[in-house]
Design an enzyme around this catalytic site. Structure first.
Site, PDB file in Angstrom:
ATOM      1  N   HIS A 175      -8.838 -10.425  -1.097  1.00 14.81           N
ATOM      2  CA  HIS A 175      -8.731 -10.201   0.356  1.00 14.81           C
ATOM      3  C   HIS A 175      -9.865 -11.026   0.970  1.00 14.81           C
ATOM      4  CE1 HIS A 175      -8.712  -7.636   4.096  1.00 14.81           C
ATOM      5  NE2 HIS A 175      -9.994  -7.965   4.062  1.00 14.81           N
ATOM      6  N   HIS A 209       0.868  -1.191   0.000  1.00 12.97           N
ATOM      7  CA  HIS A 209       0.000   0.000   0.000  1.00 12.97           C
ATOM      8  C   HIS A 209       0.900   1.234   0.000  1.00 12.97           C
ATOM      9  CE1 HIS A 209      -3.765  -2.223   0.782  1.00 12.97           C
ATOM     10  NE2 HIS A 209      -2.990  -3.045   1.478  1.00 12.97           N
ATOM     11  N   LEU A 210       0.839   2.006  -1.090  1.00 14.54           N
ATOM     12  CA  LEU A 210       1.707   3.191  -1.192  1.00 14.54           C
ATOM     13  C   LEU A 210       0.992   4.492  -0.850  1.00 14.54           C
ATOM     14  CD1 LEU A 210       3.922   2.374  -4.315  1.00 14.54           C
ATOM     15  CD2 LEU A 210       4.477   2.135  -1.893  1.00 14.54           C
ATOM     16  N   HIS A 260       0.341   3.828   8.272  1.00 10.16           N
ATOM     17  CA  HIS A 260      -0.742   4.594   8.885  1.00 10.16           C
ATOM     18  C   HIS A 260      -0.160   5.723   9.719  1.00 10.16           C
ATOM     19  CE1 HIS A 260      -4.158   2.239   7.637  1.00 10.16           C
ATOM     20  NE2 HIS A 260      -3.570   1.125   8.029  1.00 10.16           N
ATOM     21  N   HIS A 285      -2.724 -12.535   1.794  1.00  7.33           N
ATOM     22  CA  HIS A 285      -2.428 -12.720   3.223  1.00  7.33           C
ATOM     23  C   HIS A 285      -3.165 -13.885   3.890  1.00  7.33           C
ATOM     24  CE1 HIS A 285      -5.927 -10.109   3.168  1.00  7.33           C
ATOM     25  NE2 HIS A 285      -5.221  -9.005   2.991  1.00  7.33           N
ATOM     26  N   ASP A 295       2.065  -6.807   2.469  1.00 11.31           N
ATOM     27  CA  ASP A 295       0.898  -6.026   2.909  1.00 11.31           C
ATOM     28  C   ASP A 295       1.367  -4.785   3.679  1.00 11.31           C
ATOM     29  OD1 ASP A 295      -1.711  -5.208   3.123  1.00 11.31           O
ATOM     30  OD2 ASP A 295      -2.326  -6.763   4.534  1.00 11.31           O
ATOM     31  N   PRO A 330      -6.255  -0.763  10.811  1.00 13.81           N
ATOM     32  CA  PRO A 330      -5.473  -2.000  10.716  1.00 13.81           C
ATOM     33  C   PRO A 330      -4.318  -1.854   9.715  1.00 13.81           C
ATOM     34  CG  PRO A 330      -7.454  -2.178   9.385  1.00 13.81           C
ATOM     35  CD  PRO A 330      -7.485  -0.801  10.005  1.00 13.81           C
ATOM     36  N   GLY A 331      -3.200  -2.483  10.027  1.00 14.83           N
ATOM     37  CA  GLY A 331      -2.100  -2.509   9.066  1.00 14.83           C
ATOM     38  C   GLY A 331      -0.779  -2.171   9.699  1.00 14.83           C
TER      39      GLY A 331
HETATM   40  O1  DOR Z   1      -4.312  -4.494   7.622  1.00 10.68           O
HETATM   41  C1  DOR Z   1      -4.707  -4.127   6.528  1.00 10.68           C
HETATM   42  N1  DOR Z   1      -4.415  -2.898   6.063  1.00 10.68           N
HETATM   43  N2  DOR Z   1      -5.444  -4.941   5.795  1.00 10.68           N
HETATM   44  C2  DOR Z   1      -6.062  -4.537   4.668  1.00 10.68           C
HETATM   45  O2  DOR Z   1      -6.726  -5.322   4.071  1.00 10.68           O
HETATM   46  C3  DOR Z   1      -5.923  -3.139   4.204  1.00 10.68           C
HETATM   47  C4  DOR Z   1      -4.703  -2.531   4.717  1.00 10.68           C
HETATM   48  C5  DOR Z   1      -4.668  -1.045   4.581  1.00 10.68           C
HETATM   49  O3  DOR Z   1      -4.951  -0.512   3.508  1.00 10.68           O
HETATM   50  O4  DOR Z   1      -4.307  -0.368   5.556  1.00 10.68           O
HETATM   51 ZN    ZN Z   2      -6.193  -7.269   2.623  1.00 12.47          ZN
HETATM   52 ZN    ZN Z   3      -3.494  -5.016   1.912  1.00  9.26          ZN
END
Ligand code: DOR
Ligand code: ZN
Ligand code: ZN
Length: 395
Positions: free
Chosen positions: A139, A20-21, A269, A192, A265, A283-284
């Protein structure tokens, strides 16, 4: 310039099918420039940039923009992932054909962050993708089972009072999509994979001759839900960190080739989206700059993979899954190559503030990890060297 490779490991450049950029839309958390730097420093020569940007990458305007910006930066090949449906998780298929025919020649489509939930939409998407010769990456999350869920459903979440995300939310979609891919004669890729049950389903589906592939993240190989005890939202991710037995099953599956490849992944954030209450946090977690070290720690050191195996799961298999034809073939002597030179004996301590990502949400803060990238080569240009970005292709 001559780089001394004595005692080093030379592998084909890594390919990340899942990054994710955040550009366009959340350039305060990551840009194509900062994410490309993180990728080069992590040993990557190609990354697939997920479509959940703002605006969503559901049109050729966005996918070609991401592609051009990646070329301008020149640190890694940025391949945009197109959205499967308009606006993500929508009811209308996106113009995959137009994106595939654009300058970026988009070859992978995903609504990541959301499941392509409606089975009829997924069936049509698989048929359309098949006719275009492109891949759908799912996903896998049944949203009616994850309403309000923030952590793996199990003893830890119960004790901590966190709403649970059942394994069945993932496994039911993996099973469904294996069957839909079978019926459509199409390929499907599972993002994932996080549970031991998903491994069993993949084994079954591959045994049936279904064209299904899967990735696992470094964090699902190393971490488990015991990390949640502190309620630190850096450990919040979708799918959630599971139990230690799931992580062990995933490591075994990656060693045996049931899970095909590693994908980060990488999900940057902002501080304010991670410092709040666990349930409210986004999440992430970051992944590009630590992936190699986590794979060495979880797979190479325990004897589950040798270095040839690392090349397979971090470069060859993801390149093949995505249909990159410029990787994995024998090179001519003197031909510019995508390579990563690794110091297998080095150790380093992760400091979020020292990572190239704009965001700092690494779950590995202060951990001392094995192996480091000495240099990354993109078509012969040194893009990273000893922890700093170096040259840029096309400049
Ligand atoms: O943890 C996650 N972050 N899972 C996802 O499916 C999306 C991603 C995000 O874009 O932050
Ligand atoms: Zn995902
Ligand atoms: Zn993702």
């Amino acid at each position: 310039e001559v780089i001394d490779g004595t005692g080093r490991i030379l592998l084909p450049g890594f390919v990340d099918l899942h990054t994710h950029l955040r550009e366009p839309g959340r350039e305060d958390t990551e840009t194509i420039e900062s994410g490309s730097a993180a990728a080069a420093l992590g040993g990557y020569t190609a990354v697939f940039a997920m479509a959940n940007t703002s605006p969503v990458a559901d049109s050729v305007v966005v996918t070609d923009h991401v592609w051009r910006r990646g070329r301008e930066v020149g640190l890694v090949d940025v391949y945009p992932v197109g959205a499967v449906t308009v606006g993500l998780a929508g009811k209308q298929l996106a113009e995959m054909g137009t994106m595939a025919a654009g300058e970026a020649r988009v070859r992978m489509f995903s609504d990541d962050g959301h499941c392509v939930h409606d089975p009829l939409i997924m069936r049509r998407a698989l048929e359309y993708a098949n006719s275009l010769g492109v891949l759908i990456a799912q996903h896998a999350e049944e949203p009616r089972l994850t309403q309000g869920a923030v952590a793996h459903e199990g003893p830890t979440a119960s004790r901590l009072g966190l709403a649970g995300w059942p394994r069945a939310a993932e496994e039911s979609i993996v099973a469904r999509d294996a069957l839909l891919a079978r019926d459509a004669g199409a390929r499907v890729h599972i993002c994932h994979a996080s549970t031991a049950g998903t491994v069993e389903l993949l084994k079954w589906a591959k045994g049936q001759g279904i064209s299904i592939t899967a990735e696992v993240t470094p964090h699902h190989l190393l971490l488990d839900d015991s990390r949640l005890e502190t309620y630190d939202a850096v450990n919040k991710v979708n799918p959630p960190l599971r139990e230690a037995s799931d992580a062990a099953a995933l490591r075994q599956a990656l060693a045996e080739g049931i899970v095909d490849c590693v994908a980060t992944d990488h999900a940057p954030h902002a501080e304010q989206d991670k410092c709040c209450e666990f349930a409210a946090a986004r999440p992430g977690m970051l992944g590009l700059e630590t992936a190699l070290s986590i794979i060495v720690q979880t797979m190479v050191r325990p004897g589950l993979l040798d270095w040839r195996g690392v090349a397979r799961v971090m470069s060859e298999n993801p390149a093949r899954i995505a249909g990159l034809d410029d990787q994995g073939r024998p090179l001519e002597v003197g031909e510019p190559a995508n390579l990563v030179l690794i110091d297998p004996e080095a150790t380093w301590t992760v400091r979020a503030t020292e990572l190239a990502s704009i965001s700092e949400n690494t779950p590995y803060e202060a951990m001392t990890l094995p192996a480091r990238v000495t240099a990354t080569f993109l078509r012969g240009t040194v893009t990273a060297r000893d922890g700093r970005t170096a040259g840029r292709v096309g400049r």
